[in-house]
Write an enzyme that holds these catalytic residues in place. Structure first.
Site, mmCIF file in Angstrom:
data_model
loop_
_atom_site.group_PDB
_atom_site.id
_atom_site.type_symbol
_atom_site.label_atom_id
_atom_site.label_comp_id
_atom_site.label_asym_id
_atom_site.label_seq_id
_atom_site.Cartn_x
_atom_site.Cartn_y
_atom_site.Cartn_z
ATOM 1 N N CYS A 42 0.823 -1.318 0.003
ATOM 2 C CA CYS A 42 0.116 0.052 -0.135
ATOM 3 C C CYS A 42 0.818 1.266 -0.034
ATOM 4 O O CYS A 42 0.376 2.237 -0.378
ATOM 5 C CB CYS A 42 -0.919 -0.097 1.061
ATOM 6 S SG CYS A 42 -1.982 -1.395 1.350
ATOM 7 N N HIS A 85 -3.546 7.023 1.867
ATOM 8 C CA HIS A 85 -3.837 5.674 1.232
ATOM 9 C C HIS A 85 -5.143 5.283 1.742
ATOM 10 O O HIS A 85 -5.431 5.471 2.750
ATOM 11 C CB HIS A 85 -2.727 4.646 1.809
ATOM 12 C CG HIS A 85 -3.229 3.175 1.441
ATOM 13 N ND1 HIS A 85 -3.890 2.774 0.255
ATOM 14 C CD2 HIS A 85 -3.485 2.195 2.397
ATOM 15 C CE1 HIS A 85 -4.035 1.547 0.647
ATOM 16 N NE2 HIS A 85 -3.750 1.239 1.766
ATOM 17 N N ASN A 114 -10.011 -0.354 -1.697
ATOM 18 C CA ASN A 114 -8.450 -0.225 -1.407
ATOM 19 C C ASN A 114 -7.702 -0.658 -2.661
ATOM 20 O O ASN A 114 -7.727 -1.953 -2.804
ATOM 21 C CB ASN A 114 -8.294 -1.267 -0.206
ATOM 22 C CG ASN A 114 -6.703 -1.004 0.104
ATOM 23 O OD1 ASN A 114 -5.726 -0.876 -0.777
ATOM 24 N ND2 ASN A 114 -6.247 -1.507 1.379
HETATM 25 N N1 ACO Z 1 -19.043 -9.777 6.260
HETATM 26 C C1 ACO Z 1 -19.609 -10.105 7.367
HETATM 27 N N2 ACO Z 1 -18.978 -10.615 8.375
HETATM 28 C C2 ACO Z 1 -17.861 -10.480 8.438
HETATM 29 C C3 ACO Z 1 -16.788 -10.333 7.380
HETATM 30 C C4 ACO Z 1 -17.590 -9.854 6.201
HETATM 31 N N3 ACO Z 1 -17.025 -9.489 5.014
HETATM 32 N N4 ACO Z 1 -15.659 -10.346 7.321
HETATM 33 C C5 ACO Z 1 -15.503 -10.853 9.042
HETATM 34 N N5 ACO Z 1 -16.759 -10.773 9.508
HETATM 35 C C6 ACO Z 1 -17.094 -11.500 10.654
HETATM 36 C C7 ACO Z 1 -16.087 -12.111 11.119
HETATM 37 O O1 ACO Z 1 -15.972 -13.683 10.972
HETATM 38 C C8 ACO Z 1 -16.360 -12.077 12.650
HETATM 39 O O2 ACO Z 1 -17.506 -13.123 13.070
HETATM 40 P P1 ACO Z 1 -17.643 -13.786 14.432
HETATM 41 O O3 ACO Z 1 -17.720 -12.616 15.400
HETATM 42 O O4 ACO Z 1 -18.687 -14.573 14.485
HETATM 43 O O5 ACO Z 1 -16.315 -14.579 14.589
HETATM 44 C C9 ACO Z 1 -17.115 -10.528 12.975
HETATM 45 O O6 ACO Z 1 -17.497 -10.320 11.700
HETATM 46 C C10 ACO Z 1 -16.078 -9.742 13.258
HETATM 47 O O7 ACO Z 1 -14.838 -10.020 12.585
HETATM 48 P P2 ACO Z 1 -13.639 -8.903 13.002
HETATM 49 O O8 ACO Z 1 -12.497 -9.385 12.172
HETATM 50 O O9 ACO Z 1 -13.351 -9.166 14.445
HETATM 51 O O10 ACO Z 1 -14.076 -7.835 12.344
HETATM 52 P P3 ACO Z 1 -13.706 -6.194 12.740
HETATM 53 O O11 ACO Z 1 -14.814 -5.469 13.523
HETATM 54 O O12 ACO Z 1 -12.368 -6.144 13.430
HETATM 55 O O13 ACO Z 1 -13.531 -5.591 11.274
HETATM 56 C C11 ACO Z 1 -12.070 -5.056 9.707
HETATM 57 C C12 ACO Z 1 -12.827 -5.896 10.535
HETATM 58 C C13 ACO Z 1 -13.017 -4.154 9.039
HETATM 59 C C14 ACO Z 1 -10.964 -5.589 8.699
HETATM 60 C C15 ACO Z 1 -11.170 -4.376 10.824
HETATM 61 O O14 ACO Z 1 -10.468 -5.164 11.475
HETATM 62 C C16 ACO Z 1 -10.499 -3.222 10.227
HETATM 63 O O15 ACO Z 1 -10.945 -2.191 10.070
HETATM 64 N N6 ACO Z 1 -9.137 -3.567 10.210
HETATM 65 C C17 ACO Z 1 -8.266 -2.372 9.559
HETATM 66 C C18 ACO Z 1 -7.655 -3.287 8.434
HETATM 67 C C19 ACO Z 1 -7.863 -2.905 7.103
HETATM 68 O O16 ACO Z 1 -8.929 -2.254 6.851
HETATM 69 N N7 ACO Z 1 -7.165 -2.795 6.175
HETATM 70 C C20 ACO Z 1 -7.203 -2.652 4.765
HETATM 71 C C21 ACO Z 1 -6.133 -3.429 3.912
HETATM 72 S S1 ACO Z 1 -4.485 -3.235 4.560
HETATM 73 C C22 ACO Z 1 -3.939 -1.831 4.307
HETATM 74 O O17 ACO Z 1 -4.401 -1.308 3.411
HETATM 75 C C23 ACO Z 1 -3.061 -0.904 5.319
#
Ligand code: ACO
Length: 331
Positions: A114, A258, A288
């Site tokens: 990224c 980004h 992204n």
């Molecule tokens: N749709 C529905 N449910 C989902 C999805 C989806 N696409 N993906 C995961 N889930 C579920 C999981 O299985 C989990 O279910 P469970 O509670 O039954 O186990 C639940 O949602 C929560 O999962 P988490 O991974 O804990 O979700 P979180 O609230 O942390 O959100 C996210 C995930 C959005 C990726 C978050 O961690 C985040 O914002 N991270 C930042 C990372 C990022 O955005 N990176 C971008 C790419 S890297 C970069 O550019 C630097």
């Protein structure tokens, strides 16, 4: 001392759009889940056109050359950033050079995820400052949608990424505009938190049936860990750039980060105590696009007149590695 500036910049995204509702047809997700956690509403995809980042990069580059009335014969170097290369070897820069019909100039590939565009622009800046180069094409291009895991197991990452490319023509400045400084960092300790490990030369079989079964060839991410580090490093490296140039946030017309995730951008804005109009976001349209995202965002900020001649802006990125960086520049 010679300074470099972005003489022209363009972008290209493939026509096909995948909405969140489209994703909900193939995996257990919803528009509501994706929108509230990431801000993403849709992303563009090459679909089954068999196009790689070199193809998308060439379309963006032709637009950038047309905009600035530059002949391809005048291009003297290419820096190509992608994390989804067309080939394992050689890098996409060579394919791009051929597709563009460029002279037998040097091409350099950048694999900084990224942060690829920020790293590539920094290298271009140094090459221009050397006095040896006059017209460098910097490309950030990704084809992510062919690589994602669109089964339920992959839903944590598949909903995030999209395809696209940006191309910037970097030249020696003719006035006081241009790149003021850049600040690059990396911390390989966190390499396992975000990335695609296979194919890997470490193993006898570059990719095995077991790898495929375990989905090791798809991108994996520890979302919470990425979030935690991103919201620390983005503000830190923005402030590093401002301090280096003796600038305050008030002196900056726009921060172009980004496009990782809207929640990350909002957390960065909060940490900096910056007003809404100071930080750019277009993730809702493209998802992204990794190495392409900063350039695409800069193009749209220019189209929307949120960056005008003479403005000081900050480009900033964070991603796999972890690797991050910022560039302060006067437009
Ligand atoms: N749709 C529905 N449910 C989902 C999805 C989806 N696409 N993906 C995961 N889930 C579920 C999981 O299985 C989990 O279910 P469970 O509670 O039954 O186990 C639940 O949602 C929560 O999962 P988490 O991974 O804990 O979700 P979180 O609230 O942390 O959100 C996210 C995930 C959005 C990726 C978050 O961690 C985040 O914002 N991270 C930042 C990372 C990022 O955005 N990176 C971008 C790419 S890297 C970069 O550019 C630097």
């Amino acid at each position: 001392m010679i300074k470099s500036y972005i003489k022209s910049i363009s972008f290209h995204v493939p026509e096909k759009v995948i909405t969140n509702d489209d994703l909900a047809q193939v995996m257990d997700t919803s528009d509501e889940w994706i929108k509230t956690r990431t801000g993403i509403e849709q992303r563009h995809s090459v679909g089954d056109q068999c196009l790689g980042p070199a193809d998308l990069g060439a379309i963006a580059a032709k637009k950038a050359l047309d905009k600035s009335n530059t002949n391809k014969e005048d291009i003297d170097f290419v820096i190509f950033a992608t994390s989804t290369p067309d080939y394992y070897v050689p890098g996409s820069g060579a394919l791009f050079q051929e597709k563009m019909g460029l002279n037998t100039i040097g091409v350099l590939d950048i694999r900084q995820g990224c942060s690829g565009f920020v790293y590539a622009l920094t290298v271009a800046d140094q090459f221009i400052k050397s006095g040896d180069y006059k017209n460098i094409l910097v490309i950030g291009a990704e084809v992510q949608t062919t690589q994602l895991d669109f089964d339920n197991e992959g839903r944590g990452t598949a909903v995030l990424f999209g395809d696209g490319a940006t191309a910037a023509l970097v030249c020696p400045s003719v006035d006081d505009s241009g790149i003021l400084s850049s600040h690059l960092h990396s911390q390989g300790k966190f390499v396992s938190e975000l990335g695609t490990e296979y194919p890997s030369s470490k193993y006898k079989d570059i990719i095995t049936v077991d790898n495929v079964k375990n989905r090791d060839h798809h991108i994996h991410m520890n979302g919470r860990e990425v979030f935690k580090h991103a919201v620390r490093r983005f503000p830190e490296v923005i402030l590093e750039g401002l301090t280096y140039n003796n600038l305050k946030l008030e002196d900056i017309a726009l921060i172009i980060p980004h496009q990782a995730n809207l929640r990350i951008t909002q957390a960065v804005q909060k940490k900096l105590d910056a007003p809404d109009n100071k930080i750019f976001s277009n993730i809702h349209k493209y998802g992204n696009t990794t190495a392409a995202s900063v350039g695409i965002a800069l193009c749209e900020a220019l189209e929307q007149k949120r960056v005008e001649r003479g403005d000081t802006i900050v480009l900033v990125a964070f991603g796999a590695g972890f690797q991050w960086g910022s560039i302060v520049l006067k437009w």
